[in-house]
Design an enzyme around this catalytic site. Sequence first.
Site, PDB file in Angstrom:
ATOM      1  N   CYS A 192      39.148  -5.773 -19.001  1.00  0.00           N
ATOM      2  CA  CYS A 192      37.784  -6.210 -19.281  1.00  0.00           C
ATOM      3  C   CYS A 192      37.460  -7.554 -18.611  1.00  0.00           C
ATOM      4  O   CYS A 192      37.409  -7.648 -17.398  1.00  0.00           O
ATOM      5  CB  CYS A 192      37.581  -6.243 -20.793  1.00  0.00           C
ATOM      6  N   HIS A 193      37.235  -8.608 -19.387  1.00  0.00           N
ATOM      7  CA  HIS A 193      36.927  -9.930 -18.847  1.00  0.00           C
ATOM      8  C   HIS A 193      38.188 -10.760 -18.573  1.00  0.00           C
ATOM      9  O   HIS A 193      38.102 -11.862 -18.070  1.00  0.00           O
ATOM     10  CB  HIS A 193      36.020 -10.705 -19.812  1.00  0.00           C
TER      11      HIS A 193
END
Length: 183
Positions: free
Chosen positions: A113-114
């Site tokens: 994800c991030h």
Amino acid sequence: MSAMTLQGKRIAFLAADGVEEVEYVQPREAVEKAGAMVELVSLESGSVQSFNHLDRSEPYDVDVTVADADAAGYDALVLPGGVANPDFLRTDPAAVRFVRAFFDAGKPVGVICHGPWTLIEADVVRGRRITSWPSLRTDLTNAGAAWVDEPCVTDGALVSSRKPDDLPAFCAKIVEHFADPPN
């Protein structure tokens, strides 16, 4: 795949407040089920506040601070996402050094994800094929990575994934990759 493929392996999960709960819990459960010992490494002692998207979720106890952690003592690293989590990590010099040490040693790393924001700060994405949450595409490209939109991507010792929907593929791949890392 044997249920004990990671027996004897020590895996660090590096996370701070704002970690996406499912991106911490599911990969942790996967590697523990495969026999690994897991430690939650964070910026401060105490606990890390997880989130379910933008909603506060459960706190998780920190096992060791990143300032006291030694990458040499771990076999692999997992960087869960969440928007705030990697933003806190990438501004902490000890966290950035810790991440970079895994790459310098050629140890396997899983990121979702991030999470790649911390990899960008550690300057370890240049020339790598990687995926992430779509909003990181420009950041990764600007840092020299080849961003792709695939559920799970392996490039050398690095396994990356886009989002919570990709967790089944990500969890299976990190267990496999951590059990038999590339040389």
